[in-house]
Design an enzyme around this catalytic site. Sequence first.
Site, PDB file in Angstrom:
ATOM      1  N   TRP A 182      -4.858   6.823   6.589  1.00  0.00           N
ATOM      2  CA  TRP A 182      -3.743   5.946   6.238  1.00  0.00           C
ATOM      3  C   TRP A 182      -2.529   6.418   7.039  1.00  0.00           C
ATOM      4  O   TRP A 182      -2.254   7.619   7.076  1.00  0.00           O
ATOM      5  CB  TRP A 182      -3.417   5.988   4.736  1.00  0.00           C
ATOM      6  CG  TRP A 182      -2.129   5.270   4.483  1.00  0.00           C
ATOM      7  CD1 TRP A 182      -1.931   3.920   4.510  1.00  0.00           C
ATOM      8  CD2 TRP A 182      -0.835   5.865   4.255  1.00  0.00           C
ATOM      9  NE1 TRP A 182      -0.598   3.638   4.310  1.00  0.00           N
ATOM     10  CE2 TRP A 182       0.084   4.805   4.158  1.00  0.00           C
ATOM     11  CE3 TRP A 182      -0.376   7.180   4.143  1.00  0.00           C
ATOM     12  CZ2 TRP A 182       1.444   5.019   3.935  1.00  0.00           C
ATOM     13  CZ3 TRP A 182       0.977   7.402   3.925  1.00  0.00           C
ATOM     14  CH2 TRP A 182       1.879   6.327   3.810  1.00  0.00           C
ATOM     15  N   GLU A 221      -7.274   2.646   5.600  1.00  0.00           N
ATOM     16  CA  GLU A 221      -6.542   2.116   4.433  1.00  0.00           C
ATOM     17  C   GLU A 221      -5.330   1.285   4.857  1.00  0.00           C
ATOM     18  O   GLU A 221      -4.441   1.772   5.548  1.00  0.00           O
ATOM     19  CB  GLU A 221      -6.078   3.291   3.557  1.00  0.00           C
ATOM     20  CG  GLU A 221      -5.269   2.865   2.333  1.00  0.00           C
ATOM     21  CD  GLU A 221      -4.807   4.049   1.492  1.00  0.00           C
ATOM     22  OE1 GLU A 221      -5.006   5.217   1.915  1.00  0.00           O
ATOM     23  OE2 GLU A 221      -4.225   3.806   0.414  1.00  0.00           O
ATOM     24  N   LYS A 223      -1.965  -1.357   4.068  1.00  0.00           N
ATOM     25  CA  LYS A 223      -0.839  -1.384   3.136  1.00  0.00           C
ATOM     26  C   LYS A 223       0.071  -2.552   3.470  1.00  0.00           C
ATOM     27  O   LYS A 223       0.249  -2.896   4.637  1.00  0.00           O
ATOM     28  CB  LYS A 223      -0.073  -0.064   3.241  1.00  0.00           C
ATOM     29  CG  LYS A 223       0.977   0.124   2.192  1.00  0.00           C
ATOM     30  CD  LYS A 223       1.479   1.555   2.173  1.00  0.00           C
ATOM     31  CE  LYS A 223       2.532   1.710   1.102  1.00  0.00           C
ATOM     32  NZ  LYS A 223       2.973   3.077   0.962  1.00  0.00           N
ATOM     33  N   ASP A 254      -6.549   0.084  -1.643  1.00  0.00           N
ATOM     34  CA  ASP A 254      -5.676   0.734  -2.621  1.00  0.00           C
ATOM     35  C   ASP A 254      -5.110  -0.374  -3.506  1.00  0.00           C
ATOM     36  O   ASP A 254      -4.514  -1.333  -3.000  1.00  0.00           O
ATOM     37  CB  ASP A 254      -4.565   1.499  -1.887  1.00  0.00           C
ATOM     38  CG  ASP A 254      -3.652   2.273  -2.828  1.00  0.00           C
ATOM     39  OD1 ASP A 254      -3.181   1.678  -3.819  1.00  0.00           O
ATOM     40  OD2 ASP A 254      -3.386   3.461  -2.568  1.00  0.00           O
ATOM     41  N   HIS A 257      -1.549  -1.743  -2.876  1.00  0.00           N
ATOM     42  CA  HIS A 257      -1.123  -2.084  -1.516  1.00  0.00           C
ATOM     43  C   HIS A 257      -1.151  -3.567  -1.183  1.00  0.00           C
ATOM     44  O   HIS A 257      -1.259  -3.951  -0.026  1.00  0.00           O
ATOM     45  CB  HIS A 257      -1.984  -1.326  -0.501  1.00  0.00           C
ATOM     46  CG  HIS A 257      -1.651   0.126  -0.425  1.00  0.00           C
ATOM     47  ND1 HIS A 257      -2.114   0.967   0.543  1.00  0.00           N
ATOM     48  CD2 HIS A 257      -0.849   0.895  -1.212  1.00  0.00           C
ATOM     49  CE1 HIS A 257      -1.652   2.181   0.363  1.00  0.00           C
ATOM     50  NE2 HIS A 257      -0.880   2.167  -0.703  1.00  0.00           N
ATOM     51  N   HIS A 281      -8.874   3.260  -3.662  1.00  0.00           N
ATOM     52  CA  HIS A 281      -7.778   4.084  -4.143  1.00  0.00           C
ATOM     53  C   HIS A 281      -7.317   3.406  -5.413  1.00  0.00           C
ATOM     54  O   HIS A 281      -6.543   2.449  -5.362  1.00  0.00           O
ATOM     55  CB  HIS A 281      -6.645   4.173  -3.118  1.00  0.00           C
ATOM     56  CG  HIS A 281      -6.809   5.325  -2.183  1.00  0.00           C
ATOM     57  ND1 HIS A 281      -5.828   5.737  -1.329  1.00  0.00           N
ATOM     58  CD2 HIS A 281      -7.846   6.173  -2.001  1.00  0.00           C
ATOM     59  CE1 HIS A 281      -6.265   6.787  -0.644  1.00  0.00           C
ATOM     60  NE2 HIS A 281      -7.490   7.061  -1.028  1.00  0.00           N
ATOM     61  N   ASP A 289       4.637  -0.675  -4.737  1.00  0.00           N
ATOM     62  CA  ASP A 289       3.590   0.333  -4.611  1.00  0.00           C
ATOM     63  C   ASP A 289       4.048   1.627  -5.262  1.00  0.00           C
ATOM     64  O   ASP A 289       4.415   2.594  -4.613  1.00  0.00           O
ATOM     65  CB  ASP A 289       3.295   0.558  -3.121  1.00  0.00           C
ATOM     66  CG  ASP A 289       2.383   1.746  -2.907  1.00  0.00           C
ATOM     67  OD1 ASP A 289       1.386   1.853  -3.622  1.00  0.00           O
ATOM     68  OD2 ASP A 289       2.693   2.567  -2.023  1.00  0.00           O
ATOM     69  N   ASP A 291       2.451   3.687  -7.523  1.00  0.00           N
ATOM     70  CA  ASP A 291       1.516   4.774  -7.806  1.00  0.00           C
ATOM     71  C   ASP A 291       1.657   5.359  -9.203  1.00  0.00           C
ATOM     72  O   ASP A 291       1.688   6.571  -9.370  1.00  0.00           O
ATOM     73  CB  ASP A 291       1.659   5.878  -6.743  1.00  0.00           C
ATOM     74  CG  ASP A 291       1.305   5.376  -5.354  1.00  0.00           C
ATOM     75  OD1 ASP A 291       0.118   5.181  -5.092  1.00  0.00           O
ATOM     76  OD2 ASP A 291       2.230   5.171  -4.540  1.00  0.00           O
ATOM     77  N   ASP A 321      -5.519   7.393  -6.629  1.00  0.00           N
ATOM     78  CA  ASP A 321      -4.309   7.636  -5.840  1.00  0.00           C
ATOM     79  C   ASP A 321      -3.070   7.261  -6.637  1.00  0.00           C
ATOM     80  O   ASP A 321      -2.676   6.105  -6.682  1.00  0.00           O
ATOM     81  CB  ASP A 321      -4.371   6.842  -4.524  1.00  0.00           C
ATOM     82  CG  ASP A 321      -3.209   7.190  -3.601  1.00  0.00           C
ATOM     83  OD1 ASP A 321      -2.496   8.172  -3.897  1.00  0.00           O
ATOM     84  OD2 ASP A 321      -3.007   6.484  -2.597  1.00  0.00           O
TER      85      ASP A 321
HETATM   86  C1  RNT Z   1       0.134   5.558   0.630  1.00  0.00           C
HETATM   87  C2  RNT Z   1      -1.352   5.540   0.541  1.00  0.00           C
HETATM   88  C3  RNT Z   1      -2.021   6.871   0.747  1.00  0.00           C
HETATM   89  C4  RNT Z   1      -1.258   7.996   0.081  1.00  0.00           C
HETATM   90  C5  RNT Z   1      -1.971   9.309   0.071  1.00  0.00           C
HETATM   91  C6  RNT Z   1      -1.082  10.434  -0.306  1.00  0.00           C
HETATM   92  O1  RNT Z   1       0.696   4.385   0.269  1.00  0.00           O
HETATM   93  O2  RNT Z   1      -1.751   4.989  -0.666  1.00  0.00           O
HETATM   94  O3  RNT Z   1      -3.326   6.803   0.325  1.00  0.00           O
HETATM   95  O4  RNT Z   1      -0.952   7.683  -1.236  1.00  0.00           O
HETATM   96  O5  RNT Z   1      -2.599   9.476   1.266  1.00  0.00           O
HETATM   97 ZN    ZN Z   2      -3.830   5.085  -1.171  1.00  0.00          ZN
END
Ligand code: RNT
Ligand code: ZN
Length: 411
Positions: A182, A221, A223, A254, A257, A281, A289, A291, A321
């Site tokens: 990523w 990955e 985003k 993810d 994302h 993720h 985003d 998390d 994640d």
């Molecule tokens: C960031 C991505 C990625 C990170 C990690 C720390 O938006 O989701 O996966 O969260 O690599």
């Molecule tokens: Zn991620």
Amino acid sequence: MDINQYKFAQEEYAKIGVDTELAIAALKEIRISIHCWQGDDVRGFLHPESDLSGGIQVTGNYPGAARTPEELRADMLKALSLIPGKHRINLHAIYADTDEKVDLDQLEPRHFESWVAFAKENGLGLDFNPTFFSHPKADDGFTLSSADKNIQDFWIEHGKRSRKIADYFGKELGLKAINNIWIPDGFKDRPIDRLSPRKRLAAALDEVLCEKYEHMEDAVESKLFGIGKESYTVGSSEFYTAYATKNNLFLCLDSGHFHPTEMISDKLSAVSLFTKGILLHVSRPVRWDSDHVVTLDDELQEIANELVYNKLLDRTAIGLDFFDASINRIAAWVIGTRATLKALLRALLVPIDTLQQSEYRQDYTTRLALTESLKTYPFGTIWNHYCQTTNTPKDWLPEVKDYENKILSKR
Ligand code: RNT
Ligand code: ZN
């Protein structure tokens, strides 16, 4: 738990054709890749003084974050003791455990030996991620897609070395490791040239990925946007879906994302047809985003249902994640991982044949009625039974509080 409670629940499920023992056996086989970075707010050990960059952010100042590899591993073991099943640990390159002064383009498998020993001792798998952020060479916002050849080459070298480390993990542990790429590259405001950075990223990835390895898989990955990169992300969903398909890679989805109402659950069946595999993720977006710690919400359940109903578990690596520094970090791991396992168990406790048959007969009334009544089936009793048979406490919070008093509060 009273064994009669389990027997009663087991009979309830048997009446609709669900074998709870089979569901539990299937759940036991699933390894979740637990991300190390929840334990120390994505700081790592290579250059912990540098600020987190790359358009991601950890908020909160709950005391007790791990400061050393030893502390992080101890915290993870505590969390793992409260999570049923056997799992994997997901590392980032910045979590190298070494006294050497070594930069990202110089990393070698030996800088991760202690992690491999830890994994072996505890029956864990390992996964890996190159770290394309929190580094002076990422300061102008571009890494693999940088127009500056020196900068791009630095990151290409880092990407190559990361794959070698992942291969070493896979070989040592006898479980293929996933190396997930990523990058944060993007623009805050609307670019004129959207194409050139993507061309550079494709060429850089071709270089990073040219070596063949036996014991690892590659994932990419995408985003939608990052903080300070709201208008354009080089590695967008279309870019990586196409790149992974063309190059037979794993595609990482993810859940944080995408657009706020765009769900990854509906993407799984589609991308499973054209990619080598899927890496998840699992995260919880809240407005952006963000998390947040994963909870047993509707989308998590949909994701689990898709994996189970479509028999995608064999080709899907489930990683977590999220990073929340406003609560106890060990509790964050436990809550998020247990929620993911609960969703999977719940999906495994569904009479899939009955539901599919009603759909094929166009009996949508049965489909809706049965999915609704399943919601109040005694799923919690099966979960508690699973925890009990794996010696995992149902009420785990006192153990975390105790660890906080004895250990975290002294940091
Ligand atoms: C960031 C991505 C990625 C990170 C990690 C720390 O938006 O989701 O996966 O969260 O690599
Ligand atoms: Zn991620």
